[in-house]
Design an enzyme around this catalytic site. Sequence first.
Site, PDB file in Angstrom:
ATOM      1  N   TYR A 124      -1.298  42.462  19.280  1.00  0.00           N
ATOM      2  CA  TYR A 124      -0.996  42.390  20.706  1.00  0.00           C
ATOM      3  C   TYR A 124      -1.416  41.008  21.160  1.00  0.00           C
ATOM      4  CZ  TYR A 124      -0.295  47.402  20.712  1.00  0.00           C
ATOM      5  OH  TYR A 124       0.178  48.650  20.456  1.00  0.00           O
ATOM      6  N   HIS A 140       2.556  54.222  32.854  1.00  0.00           N
ATOM      7  CA  HIS A 140       1.840  53.384  31.889  1.00  0.00           C
ATOM      8  C   HIS A 140       0.492  53.995  31.533  1.00  0.00           C
ATOM      9  CE1 HIS A 140       0.389  49.933  29.723  1.00  0.00           C
ATOM     10  NE2 HIS A 140      -0.637  49.822  30.521  1.00  0.00           N
ATOM     11  N   HIS A 171      -1.966  54.449  27.498  1.00  0.00           N
ATOM     12  CA  HIS A 171      -2.046  53.833  26.171  1.00  0.00           C
ATOM     13  C   HIS A 171      -1.763  54.829  25.054  1.00  0.00           C
ATOM     14  CE1 HIS A 171      -4.456  50.135  27.788  1.00  0.00           C
ATOM     15  NE2 HIS A 171      -3.185  50.127  28.131  1.00  0.00           N
ATOM     16  N   HIS A 222       3.723  43.066  21.733  1.00  0.00           N
ATOM     17  CA  HIS A 222       3.296  43.839  20.567  1.00  0.00           C
ATOM     18  C   HIS A 222       4.181  43.431  19.391  1.00  0.00           C
ATOM     19  CE1 HIS A 222       3.025  48.131  18.628  1.00  0.00           C
ATOM     20  NE2 HIS A 222       2.770  47.177  17.766  1.00  0.00           N
TER      21      HIS A 222
END
Length: 763
Positions: free
Chosen positions: A376, A569, A571, A490
């Site tokens: 990332y 959003h 993770h 990513h």
Amino acid sequence: MLIYLLALKMGHFKEFLSCVIIVILTLSHPGHGRANPSNILHRQEAMDNGNFIVDWFINFEQQTAHFLIAVKTRSYIGFGISLYGSMDGSDIVIGGVFDNGTTYFSDRYGTRFTEPIVDDVQNWEFVEAFETETHTVMRVSRPLDTGDWQDKPLRDEDMYFIWAYGSENATDEIIYHGDNQGSLLVNPLSVGSPKPNTQRRTEVLDDNGNYVVQWLIDYSTKNVVFQVDVNTTGWFGFGLSPAGGMTSADIVIGGVHANGTVYFDDRHATGQSLPVRDDHQDWVPLYVSENATHTTFIFTRAFDTCDGQDVPLTNDTLNFIWSYGTTDNIQYHGSTNRGTFQVLPLDPEEPPIETEKYFKYEITHTMTMPSVDTTYWCTIQKSPRFTQKHHIVAFRPKIETPAARAHTHHYAIFRCTPPANQSAEEFFEPYVGQPGGDCKVPNPGIPAPYCQTMFYTWAVGGKELIFPDNIGCPIGEDGSEVDYYMFEVHYNNPQQLIGVRFETGATIFYTDELREHDAGILMVAHQTSLALMVPPKSPEYKSVGHCDPYCTNNYLPESGINIFALLHHAHLSARKMKLRHFRNNQELPWIKNDENYDFEYQQTRPLTDSIVVLPGDHLTTECIYDTTWRDGTTIGGLATRDEMCQSTFWYYPRSQLRECRSEYQMPQLLAKFGIEQIANRSYPYEDVNVIAPAQFAGLRYTEVLDNRVVWTPQLREEVQTDSSFGLHDGVCYIIGGSDNVPLPTGYPTFPEEYQPINECLEK
Ligand SMILES: *[C@@H]1O[C@H](CO)[C@@H](O)[C@H](O)[C@H]1NC(C)=O
Ligand SMILES: *[C@@H]1O[C@H](CO)[C@@H](O)[C@H](O)[C@H]1NC(C)=O
Ligand SMILES: *[C@@H]1O[C@H](CO)[C@@H](O)[C@H](O)[C@H]1NC(C)=O
Ligand SMILES: *[C@@H]1O[C@H](CO)[C@@H](O)[C@H](O)[C@H]1NC(C)=O
Ligand SMILES: *[C@@H]1O[C@H](CO)[C@@H](O)[C@H](O)[C@H]1NC(C)=O
Ligand SMILES: *[C@@H]1O[C@H](CO)[C@@H](O)[C@H](O)[C@H]1NC(C)=O
Ligand SMILES: *[C@@H]1O[C@H](CO)[C@@H](O)[C@H](O)[C@H]1NC(C)=O
Ligand SMILES: *[C@@H]1O[C@H](CO)[C@@H](O)[C@H](O)[C@H]1NC(C)=O
């Protein structure tokens, strides 16, 4: 060359017959259009208040027309083509099913005074006719131009479809048809105007363009028509899979045998073996065509077939799974001709914008991808300098080279806001043009905490984000001539390739012709803090963030705001995300729900209809996490192993409010673990040293939760319930500051949760 209009002669198609009727009737507004501009047009029109439906396909390559006519009668059906709308001189077919089951059909031409006269040459091909309890269905096909003076050629121009049928209980004798007749002006070779409340989507599912799927979504009738074009003369498989692989997948397999028979089955996967035929066949074939190289199959189904062996089409993230073989032996599985394609199947596709009308700038990064599996990488980027206000109107992914396409897994652009008394330029400018850093390390050398407003994201399959015509996102207003962004990419490099360099990013289109409304972005979230906590090995753990009515009352305009696009959003551990909407202690329909959230497939999702939020409304973002894949406690944080819980939406007109967050009160949470005092932190999400009691002193917060707390099922449940339903501290973040909600916040005390209508129960 072979053309087949569903060789329904085959016994195993018989059970479709009743389904065909049901689907055709519910497709009363299927929308229509040239499904594949180079090849097949599919269109449907309903006449006589839906009692007489014509579904037709034009195969331009083969210059043929195929009609499926479904009529509410058990008597005869008459259908024809006329240049002026009258019977006289028209081209007519008449057919049906006698009471003893025998079908009849003839190609005729109309005269002014008599029953239509049978043509000398029968150019219309009768495919089949059948009856259900209420309807007669007939399939016929013909060349566009038969070359017969007793027929009318089908051309790309206006003409009339004329129709007639015997009344409901009449015999099949062709007698005077009374009121059951009429005509419709139509250009049979054109797409017609799009039907309201429909959307057409197209995706190429494989890398080589061998497998294309187009689908027409009809939100009114809750039906989808799929068209697959596959570069094979063997079998094809197409399926819906929540998880991605064969597991629990709903699959159809079809094709055309060498002898001309068509096969098509609704199946479901029971493992890695050949999918098993469903007890009930809910996917309905409409049209098949095979040429020397390609098979085209058109089929339809309801969003929800109400069959436990099928997968419903919903607003959730889903996977199309695809496969094909080079022969019609479906037992044979090639290893390469198969794949998975992630998709939001019912989301609308926005029409392309005329990019030459707009200015543009890019947020991109070019670098040599690190030779590790997953990276990332974050950089700080900026917009051009604006001396006056402009409007951003669209975002377009810029992922152009094969390497960029192969290795950009996803990216996110965050907008940056400087600390309270500093200007954006003095705070962020030093980072611009720098190589950037690994976003996952604790201190990546970029001011990530100040760049947390999600702006645009892209993941494989991601689309352009195009604003409605009257809306623009303001940029370059007084006092902020430059916009700063954190760009997080990513990189996916499972083979750990060395020296692969490419550019990846987005093009942003903007205009100086200001639009009617300024768009705003508003986030409803749980604070990214230690209070967002998921115990170790939790299979299904809920966290919620509230936007208190205090914020919507004080900072939204009186007439409210209109949400037109939304992004969830969280993770790696997030599995489900939902934005809920409450008004006057009543829950309204969810603004957006995804029961199959995937961090790797985040999309800014346009809404089919904008949703109004009024002052005083309460919004709640809910997240469900699964942390069984990792060790230890998960806390709120910036790294992908840490968690977030955020719904960010685009809306107009812009208000002062930009973020609306809450968090479970930290002292109450700490008390559950016997923690009395923790050290001060620079950021609320930083793991922290525990100071008291003495037995925990010197341990970090997560160490206490990992090693000292005994996570009984009761404790896990209690912490989850209290932190979800207990009192939170709320904050309204506004342009240039924040305003704490004066009283603790929590769910409104509403009488009943919103329950989406379960149409399967009603059926
Ligand atoms: C079925 O009925 C029609 C019309 O009455 C008749 O012409 C036909 O011969 C019958 N067919 C059979 C197989 O009985
Ligand atoms: C047709 O027949 C059915 C069943 O015999 C009956 O219920 C219905 O009313 C009839 N319709 C007409 C228009 O006569
Ligand atoms: C179809 O597949 C063959 C290989 O099997 C390939 O050579 C051909 O280019 C493909 N055709 C199209 C139109 O993609
Ligand atoms: C056509 O071929 C298939 C596969 O070989 C076979 O199962 C089917 O019975 C054949 N149909 C006809 C009408 O010959
Ligand atoms: C066969 O059909 C495909 C699409 O369905 C089309 O692209 C192709 O050109 C056709 N091939 C021939 C030889 O006409
Ligand atoms: C999808 O979400 C929209 C609201 O955005 C809602 O109107 C619609 O009913 C949902 N569709 C399904 C199939 O749940
Ligand atoms: C910001 O404000 C704080 C006090 O509120 C002050 O100490 C600091 O120097 C200010 N920073 C700048 C860059 O003005
Ligand atoms: C922590 O912060 C509080 C308030 O900001 C301050 O009063 C206290 O001295 C700080 N404690 C430590 C150990 O730095």
